[in-house]
Design a protein around this motif. Structure first.
Motif, short mmCIF file in Angstrom:
data_model
loop_
_atom_site.label_atom_id
_atom_site.label_comp_id
_atom_site.label_asym_id
_atom_site.label_seq_id
_atom_site.Cartn_x
_atom_site.Cartn_y
_atom_site.Cartn_z
N SER A 14 65.11 -8.77 71.28
CA SER A 14 66.13 -7.82 71.66
C SER A 14 67.11 -8.64 72.54
CB SER A 14 65.42 -6.70 72.60
OG SER A 14 64.34 -7.24 73.37
N GLU A 15 68.46 -8.50 72.57
CA GLU A 15 69.27 -9.27 73.32
C GLU A 15 69.14 -8.88 74.76
OE1 GLU A 15 73.22 -8.63 71.45
OE2 GLU A 15 73.43 -6.92 73.09
N VAL A 16 68.42 -7.93 75.24
CA VAL A 16 67.92 -7.53 76.68
C VAL A 16 66.61 -7.63 76.58
CG1 VAL A 16 68.17 -6.20 78.56
CG2 VAL A 16 70.14 -6.34 77.31
N SER A 201 68.15 -21.64 70.87
CA SER A 201 68.93 -20.52 71.61
C SER A 201 68.49 -20.86 73.29
CB SER A 201 68.39 -19.35 71.21
OG SER A 201 68.88 -18.99 70.14
N GLN A 202 69.49 -20.39 73.98
CA GLN A 202 68.94 -20.05 75.42
C GLN A 202 68.32 -18.51 75.58
OE1 GLN A 202 69.70 -22.76 77.30
NE2 GLN A 202 70.56 -23.34 75.26
N VAL A 203 67.17 -18.46 76.37
CA VAL A 203 66.49 -17.36 76.61
C VAL A 203 66.87 -17.26 78.24
CG1 VAL A 203 64.42 -16.16 77.13
CG2 VAL A 203 64.96 -17.69 74.85
N VAL A 204 67.75 -16.83 78.70
CA VAL A 204 68.34 -16.96 80.21
C VAL A 204 67.64 -15.98 81.22
CG1 VAL A 204 70.37 -17.61 79.17
CG2 VAL A 204 70.65 -15.42 79.92
N PHE A 205 67.34 -16.71 82.29
CA PHE A 205 66.98 -15.90 83.39
C PHE A 205 67.91 -15.74 84.35
CE2 PHE A 205 65.17 -20.07 84.58
CZ PHE A 205 65.50 -19.91 86.23
N SER A 206 67.68 -14.55 85.32
CA SER A 206 68.52 -14.28 86.47
C SER A 206 69.90 -14.10 86.30
CB SER A 206 68.30 -15.40 87.67
OG SER A 206 67.12 -15.58 88.14
N PRO A 207 70.13 -13.42 85.19
CA PRO A 207 71.63 -13.07 84.67
C PRO A 207 72.35 -12.24 85.73
CG PRO A 207 70.14 -11.50 83.59
CD PRO A 207 69.14 -12.47 84.21
N ALA A 269 77.12 -8.03 84.58
CA ALA A 269 76.51 -9.33 84.72
C ALA A 269 75.53 -9.59 83.38
CB ALA A 269 75.79 -9.41 86.07
N VAL A 270 75.18 -8.67 82.87
CA VAL A 270 74.37 -8.91 81.71
C VAL A 270 75.25 -9.23 80.53
CG1 VAL A 270 72.54 -8.19 79.97
CG2 VAL A 270 72.28 -7.87 82.58
N ALA A 271 76.25 -8.38 80.54
CA ALA A 271 77.12 -8.30 79.20
C ALA A 271 77.65 -9.74 79.34
CB ALA A 271 78.11 -7.19 79.23
N TRP A 272 77.98 -10.09 80.41
CA TRP A 272 78.71 -11.53 80.54
C TRP A 272 77.90 -12.54 80.09
CZ3 TRP A 272 77.92 -16.55 82.61
CH2 TRP A 272 79.11 -17.06 82.64
N VAL A 273 76.74 -12.64 80.36
CA VAL A 273 76.00 -13.77 79.68
C VAL A 273 75.65 -13.64 78.32
CG1 VAL A 273 74.56 -14.13 81.92
CG2 VAL A 273 73.56 -12.78 80.22
N ASP A 294 69.06 0.83 83.18
CA ASP A 294 70.46 0.36 83.55
C ASP A 294 70.65 -0.89 82.66
OD1 ASP A 294 73.23 1.09 84.76
OD2 ASP A 294 72.61 -0.74 85.76
N ASN A 295 69.90 -1.78 83.17
CA ASN A 295 70.16 -3.41 82.74
C ASN A 295 69.98 -3.27 81.15
OD1 ASN A 295 70.23 -4.30 85.17
ND2 ASN A 295 68.17 -4.78 85.10
N ALA A 296 69.11 -2.43 80.50
CA ALA A 296 69.31 -2.48 78.89
C ALA A 296 70.58 -1.78 78.40
CB ALA A 296 67.93 -1.64 78.59
N ALA A 297 71.11 -1.08 79.05
CA ALA A 297 72.32 -0.40 78.45
C ALA A 297 73.45 -1.38 78.25
CB ALA A 297 72.59 0.67 79.35
N ALA A 298 73.14 -2.72 78.86
CA ALA A 298 74.10 -3.59 78.61
C ALA A 298 74.26 -4.21 77.25
CB ALA A 298 74.02 -4.90 79.52
N ALA A 299 73.13 -4.06 76.41
CA ALA A 299 73.12 -4.49 74.89
C ALA A 299 74.29 -3.99 74.14
CB ALA A 299 71.69 -3.84 74.60
N GLY A 300 74.99 -4.76 73.54
CA GLY A 300 76.05 -4.50 72.65
C GLY A 300 77.53 -4.34 73.20
N LYS A 301 77.48 -4.37 74.29
CA LYS A 301 78.64 -4.43 75.42
C LYS A 301 79.59 -5.52 75.17
CE LYS A 301 77.48 -0.28 76.70
NZ LYS A 301 77.77 1.04 76.26
N LYS A 302 80.85 -5.35 74.71
CA LYS A 302 81.71 -6.53 74.60
C LYS A 302 82.78 -6.67 75.50
CE LYS A 302 79.44 -6.88 70.71
NZ LYS A 302 78.45 -8.08 70.50
N LEU A 303 82.78 -7.60 76.26
CA LEU A 303 83.78 -7.82 77.53
C LEU A 303 85.17 -8.36 76.78
CD1 LEU A 303 81.62 -9.18 80.31
CD2 LEU A 303 82.01 -6.77 79.62
#
Length: 336
Positions: A14-16, A201-207, A269-273, A294-303
């Motif tokens: 999952s991307e989040v 791939s990067q699995v990033v923390f502290s987005p 912030a999550v959508a940005w990474v 709230d964080n999970a809802a950033a999935a699929g958002k395109k900036l």
């Protein structure tokens, strides 16, 4: 929820994702942690990240309890090895064969599973031959205790060396777990280009930069009660360097940018990474279920390109981008 491949593998995650670095076992008690995990599952998150060192193994135990009863095949569970655990004896740390082999068994027991989807070197071990470390991981993969192997905060040179050995030993090095956010971009100069070349791939923390990018910390004001900045169990240690008025003032200017995109500041912030196509997942935390949702809802958002440019203009020289910072994250001595 949307899903991305992890490195050059067939595994989708999952991307989040949900991680319990400074929450489970310290900031959040077990019952509250289970509520947060259930909120993550309800939001479509299938990927969960932890480590044996978090709360000195308690975080793994709490995550295992919270996921008990879920269909194992529908989850991707990640954990890590390197930092001191248990009584912190002379072999209770690092990436020696002894510590790795003992640690994977402890992690599987606490997580209540026969295998982890991804087992990660939590840092680079300068005191153990890399050949010894990678051979131990190869054996763990062949034993079926881990499906894939990753690392965390490795430099581009270390990634090349690790990838070469993994290939020779017949397993895949598929991921790197670095800190990454719109404030902290040190991987972009060297680590990301090398990773793309190698199929990592990067699995990033502290987005969300420990919650600072939510905008809840206001310049000239005391941190909100119950926030990470007031956590007496160690959470405040990780965030205090960011609580500077000049930085907090810039972050407040991101609020209208998020609003224009129809996002909360955390989602921005999550959508940005996730705009970085080398990022497979953004690990988010949360001590309350509404934060997780709230964080999970950033999935699929395109900036939009305009939004990305505006963010750069607002943050300016507050962004940390020196590639040399990655090399500073791994202790040169296990006792350091």
């Amino acid at each position: 929820m949307e899903f991305r491949y992890l490195g050059n593998s067939g595994l989708k995650i999952s991307e989040v994702s949900y991680g319990n670095w400074v929450t489970h076992g310290s900031q959040v008690e077990a019952d509250a942690a289970k509520v947060c995990v259930n909120a993550a599952l309800d939001a479509g998150i299938t990927t969960f990240d932890t480590a044996d060192v978090y709360a000195n193994t308690a975080a793994e135990k709490i995550l295992g309890d919270a996921l008990a009863g879920q269909r194992r095949e529908s989850l991707e569970i990640f954990t890590k090895v390197y930092f001191p655990t248990g009584p912190k004896g002379h072999n209770d740390t690092g990436l020696s064969r002894k510590h790795i082999m003992e640690s994977i068994n402890g992690s599987l027991s606490r997580l209540q599973t026969d295998y982890v989807d991804l087992y990660q070197c939590h840092r680079f071990d300068y005191e153990t031959p890399l050949e010894e470390t990678m051979q131990a991981f190869a054996d763990i993969v062949r034993q079926g205790k881990a499906l894939y192997i990753g690392v965390s905060e490795w430099t581009s040179d270390q990634l090349r060396r690790g990838h070469k050995l993994a290939t020779e030993l017949g397993f895949q090095l598929v991921s790197n777990q670095p800190q990454y956010s719109m404030l902290y971009r040190v991987i972009e100069g060297e680590v990301v280009p090398t990773s793309k070349e190698l199929g990592i791939s990067q699995v990033v923390f502290s987005p969300i930069a420990q919650g600072v990018l939510t905008g809840k910390y206001k310049p000239g004001q005391e941190p909100p009660a119950g926030s990470r900045a007031t956590d007496p169990n160690g959470g405040s240690d990780f965030i205090k360097r960011l609580l500077k008025d000049d930085l907090l003032e810039r972050i407040q200017k991101l609020a209208p940018v998020a609003a224009d995109e129809g996002l909360s500041m955390a989602q921005l912030a999550v959508a940005w990474v996730l705009t970085n196509d080398n990022v497979a997942t953004a690990i988010t935390g949360g001590s309350k279920p509404e934060q997780v949702t709230d964080n999970a809802a950033a999935a699929g958002k395109k900036l939009s390109p305009e939004t990305l440019s505006t963010i750069d203009e607002i943050l300016g020289d507050a962004v940390e981008s020196d590639p040399a910072r990655t090399a500073q994250t791994s202790p040169k001595s296990r006792l350091a």
